[in-house]
Scaffold this motif. Structure first.
Motif: not given
Length: 265
Positions: A164-176, A178-181, A240-244
């Motif tokens: 899937y693309n991040t633009a059309g997914i319900e829950v986006k994957p996230d780095f532990p 947050g993205i700034n981390k 590892k990320w939190t999956p979408g």
């Protein structure tokens, strides 16, 4: 006095009182002979040059051309011949039943001379079955019963391996954290090449798998000097990320990342 210019009389008049031993007199005196000889030699040479190819073509070639008699043989493995199904082959006879089967003859009103088969007597069909033909039963035969189903069908869960693309997914994957981390992690671990005036962006993409790991890391564009390889190295050691999620289930998600490079002045 009439002079013939084709003869050498005019030379004596021209060189009268002059030094005839000088080379010009001798050249003019022998000019006629020299010209005739040159014409003859030129004609002979020209004739030979023209006739040589014709003579060569008329001479038969004594060397026989070698004929290539080598034959290349390639072994071809043919597929096994399929056995044609036998036609009009009777099916095997069914196993003998546990109980004797007596042929049932349907009673029909007919004349006595037309009766070809007598119906079975009541005593003959006692403890036996009626059928279309008479079959001798086997008392030792094993009685088999078809298994009965439970009425519940097995549920097969469909595996979703779509990316899937991040633009059309319900829950986006996230780095532990947050993205700034994540940006901080990349900045702390990325080693910029020691090149003066190096500046630009490295564009990479990767897939966040269902378990949060990063796979299929690709460099879309870099600025050389190993900047793309360094980006791949950093992402491979990423936690590892939190999956979408899509429809409440973890899915694979494509993520893109631009990395800005600027060497220290």
């Amino acid at each position: 006095m009439k002079l013939d210019i084709l003869k050498n009389q005019w030379l004596d008049i021209v060189f009268e009182g002059r030094n005839k031993t000088y080379g010009a007199y001798e050249l003019r005196r022998t000019n006629r002979k020299t010209t005739i000889k040159a014409l003859i030699f030129g004609a002979v040479f020209f004739s030979i040059a023209v006739a040589t190819p014709l003579i060569i073509n008329l001479i038969p070639n004594g060397e026989e051309e070698e004929i290539n008699t080598d034959i290349k043989i390639t072994a071809i493995k043919l597929p096994p011949k399929k056995e044609e199904p036998k036609l009009n082959v009777p099916p095997p006879p069914p196993p003998a039943p546990k109980v004797d089967v007596i042929k049932f003859v349907k009673p029909v009103v007919a004349k006595a001379e037309e009766v070809t088969e007598e119906p079975p007597k009541i005593i003959e069909v006692k403890d036996k079955k009626l059928g279309a033909v008479t079959i001798k039963g086997d008392p030792d035969a094993v009685l088999t019963v078809e298994p009965v189903g439970t009425g519940k069908a097995a549920v097969v869960e469909e595996v979703d391996n779509q990316i899937y693309n991040t633009a059309g997914i319900e829950v986006k994957p996230d780095f532990p954290g947050g993205i700034n981390k994540f940006y901080k992690f990349v900045g702390d671990n990325y080693q910029t090449p020691e090149e003066d005036g190096l500046k630009g962006k490295v564009y990479v993409t990767f897939v966040v798998e269902k378990d949060g790991s990063l796979t299929d890391i690709k460099v879309i564009r870099d600025i050389g000097y190993g900047t793309g390889k360094e980006a791949i190295r950093v992402l491979k050691k990423c936690p590892k990320w939190t999956p979408g999620e899509q429809n409440g289930k973890a899915v694979r998600v494509l993520y893109s990342l631009p990395i800005t490079i600027q060497s220290a002045d």
